[in-house]
Design an enzyme around this catalytic site. Structure first.
Site, PDB file in Angstrom:
ATOM      1  NE  ARG A 136       0.353   1.310   3.794  1.00 58.04           N
ATOM      2  CZ  ARG A 136       0.765   2.250   3.969  1.00 58.04           C
ATOM      3  NH1 ARG A 136       2.200   1.894   4.025  1.00 58.04           N
ATOM      4  NH2 ARG A 136       0.620   3.999   3.774  1.00 58.04           N
ATOM      5  CB  ALA A 140       0.671   6.957  -3.844  1.00 55.19           C
ATOM      6  CG  ASP A 185      -3.701  10.077   0.294  1.00 54.80           C
ATOM      7  OD1 ASP A 185      -3.252  10.762   1.780  1.00 54.80           O
ATOM      8  OD2 ASP A 185      -3.923   9.266  -0.311  1.00 54.80           O
ATOM      9  CG  ASN A 218      -2.352  12.353   4.524  1.00 54.08           C
ATOM     10  OD1 ASN A 218      -1.970  11.969   4.429  1.00 54.08           O
ATOM     11  ND2 ASN A 218      -2.040  13.043   5.991  1.00 54.08           N
TER      12      ASN A 218
END
Lengths: 338, 338
Positions: B50, B52, B235, B245
Site C-alpha cells: 500500500r 501510492a 494523497d 490526507n
C-alpha cells in the site's frame, strides 16, 4: 414527550445491592450482587462500577450493608468496625475522591446513629442527592441543545457514571424526554473506548440518535459545520477554572475555539477543587504503555496520560446543579450560594 | 553517521518481484513472491502492498513481468496484450492514481520498444525515480529537524509507502543517518492504525526514538511544549494548495496553529493536482462503519471519512523533491521549474 429508558447503573432493592457489570458492556447486560464488603472492593477496583458519583453511591450502600446485624457490638465497637470497613473499602481505588467522601459520610452518620438502619438511610440520601443533582444539571443545561443540533461528547459522563441521568448527558436526556430531536456524536475515546463501549450504548439505549467517530474525526465534522456544541464532564475543576478531564478533552476545546463553537462542561459543584490553584498543579496519572499498544502495534514506547487540562479560557461555561457560569467565575458563583 | 537500516518494501532481484506483506506487520516480516499478474492484482487489492508510490512501482514490475517471453506475439499483439493486462491490473484499486499512472508508463514504453527487457527497464526507471525523489525530499526537509526536537507524524508516509525513504519520513531518515538525535511521536491513526502498525515499526526498525500516542493525546503534548514540528505526507494537493490526507491531519494542523508550531507536508511534485481547484472539490471516500465500531463498540451508526482537507492557510510549507515552498505557492513553484 418521549419515555426515557435508561440502564440502571446500580439497583438497591429489598436491602440488596446489585451493580451493572460495565466491563461486559455493550455485549452483555449482567447485574452482579454485592453480598460482602469484599465483593464491593473488587467491583470498584476492577471497574465493574466506575464513574465518580456511581462509585460513591455503591461504596455507601456496600459499607452500610457490611454493618447489618452488628448493633449487638455496642456503640464504640460498632463505630470502630465501621471505620475499619471504610478504610478497607477506600483502599480499592485510593485516588477516587468520591469513594472516601462517601464512606466518610457513612461513618459520620454512624456516629450520630450507630445502627444498620441509620447507615442505610445515609446511603439512600447520597443516592437521592445524586439523582437530584443530575436532574438539576439537565434542567440548567437543556437550553443549550436545540432541535436539529449535533452535540459532540467525549468519554462517559453519562448515566453509567452516576445514579441515573449522568452529568454531560443530563441535558441530552432532558431534551430527549421533552421530544427535542438532535444527534449526538460520540468520540470513541482511546485508549479505553469509554465513548464507544459506554456512551454510545447508553444514548442508543435511550433512543437518542448516535453517531460514533474516532477521536481524530471531530475536526472534519467541525469544518463541515456538523458540530453545534461540545458537552463533556470533568473529574476536577481547579480554583482558577481549569478543567481536568479524560485525555482528548483539550483537543476538543481547541477545535471549538478554532471553529467558534461552544464548549461546555457539566459537573456537580462538588467537583470544584478550591484547594488546587490551577490545572498545572494537578498530578496527571500516566497509565501503562500496553493500553496504547494493544495487540496490533509495534513494540515501542508510548505516552499514555489518562487526563488532560483544558484552560479555563477555552471553556464557554460550566453547568452545575445550581446553574450555569463561566469557568473563571465558578469559585465566586459557588461562594455566593453559601 | 548512523547506518540506516530500513525494511525493503519490495525486492526486485534476478527478474523476480517480492513484496513485504504489510498486513502481517508488525508481528511478522514475510515476503510474498509475485509470479502471475493475478498475484499482483490480489496483493494491491488486499493491501499486502500500500502507499501510492509503492503501489505504482509494484504494478510496473508486475505488468512488465506479465509480458516475459511474449515477444513471439509480434508487435501489435504484444501491445494489445500489454494494454489488456494493464487494464486488468488497474481494476484492483481503481481510485489509486499512481497505479494507472505507472501502468500507463509501462504501456507507453511497450509502444516504443515492445520487448520484455524494454518494459523491465521502464519499471526499474520508475523505481529509481522514486528512490531519487524520496532522497531529494529528505535533503530539502532535513533542516527542519534539529537535535533534541520532537517531531509528530500521522499515518504512514514512510518507507513502507514508497521505494525506500518515504516522504514525511525522508527528512527523519536523512537526519538520523547524519547522527542527529531526535524523537518521533507517532499518532496511532485510527481506525486502521497505520501509525501504530507501520510507522512506529519502521522508525523503530531504523533505530529512531519513537513514542506512540493515541490520536487524542497530541494536544496535551503540544500544551507541554513537547512537539516542535508536525510532518505528514499527502494523497493530493489541490490547485489552491489544500492538502488531502488521512483523517486526523486537519486536527494536527489546527493544533499547530493554536500552539504556534510548524506544520509541514512532504510529497513528490506528482501529488499536485492542478485540475482540482480546492479541497472542497474532492470527493472524500466514506469507508464502512465496521472499521470504527470494531468488536468492542455499541452497535450504532458511525462516521468514517478516510481523508480530511487541510486548508492551504494552515500549512507552513510543502517539501517536494525540488525544494520547499508554501502550499499557496506550490502551483507557481512547479510551473517555474518547467
Amino acid at each position: 414527550m418521549v419515555e426515557l429508558s435508561l440502564p440502571e447503573t446500580l439497583r438497591w432493592q429489598n436491602n440488596e445491592l446489585s451493580l451493572l457489570d460495565q466491563r461486559k458492556l455493550p455485549a452483555e447486560i449482567v447485574y452482579q450482587r454485592v453480598d460482602h464488603l469484599q465483593d464491593a472492593w473488587l467491583a470498584i477496583n476492577n471497574l465493574t462500577v466506575r464513574g465518580a458519583p456511581a462509585i460513591g453511591i455503591a461504596a455507601a450502600y456496600a459499607l452500610a450493608l457490611s454493618m447489618r446485624a452488628r448493633e449487638q457490638l455496642g456503640k464504640a465497637d460498632f463505630i470502630s468496625v465501621l471505620n475499619q470497613n471504610a478504610q478497607y473499602l477506600n483502599s480499592c481505588r485510593p485516588t477516587a475522591f468520591n469513594l472516601s467522601w462517601a464512606t466518610r459520610r457513612i461513618c459520620v452518620a454512624g456516629q450520630r446513629q450507630p445502627t444498620y438502619q441509620g447507615l442505610i438511610e445515609e446511603a439512600v440520601c447520597i443516592h437521592n442527592e445524586d439523582l437530584a443533582i443530575c436532574q438539576a444539571i439537565g434542567k440548567h443545561g437543556a437550553h443549550l441543545i436545540q432541535s436539529g443540533n449535533n452535540v459532540l461528547t467525549h468519554c462517559n459522563a453519562g448515566s453509567l457514571a452516576t445514579s441515573r441521568l449522568g452529568t454531560a448527558t443530563a441535558p441530552m436526556y432532558e431534551q430527549h424526554a421533552a421530544g427535542v430531536k438532535f444527534q449526538v456524536i460520540v468520540d470513541e475515546t482511546r485508549p479505553l473506548y469509554q465513548g464507544a463501549r459506554l456512551t454510545a450504548w447508553e444514548l442508543d439505549y435511550a433512543g437518542i440518535d448516535v453517531r460514533l467517530i474516532c477521536d481524530n474525526m471531530a475536526a472534519t465534522l467541525f469544518a463541515h459545520n456538523q458540530i453545534d456544541l461540545v458537552l463533556v464532564g470533568t473529574d476536577r475543576v481547579t480554583a482558577n477554572g481549569d478543567v481536568i478531564n479524560k485525555i482528548g478533552t483539550l483537543n476538543l476545546a481547541i477545535l471549538c475555539r478554532h471553529f467558534g463553537v461552544d464548549f461546555y462542561v457539566a459537573c456537580p459543584s462538588s467537583t470544584f477543587d478550591a484547594n488546587t490553584p490551577t490545572g498545572d498543579d494537578v498530578n496527571i496519572e500516566q497509565r501503562p504503555n500496553d493500553e496504547v499498544l494493544g495487540t496490533h502495534a509495534a513494540k515501542v514506547r508510548a505516552f499514555n496520560p489518562a487526563f488532560d487540562i483544558t484552560p479555563a479560557a477555552l471553556v464557554s461555561g460550566i453547568i452545575t446543579e445550581h446553574g450555569v457560569t463561566t469557568a473563571e467565575n465558578l469559585s465566586r458563583f459557588l461562594n455566593d450560594l453559601q
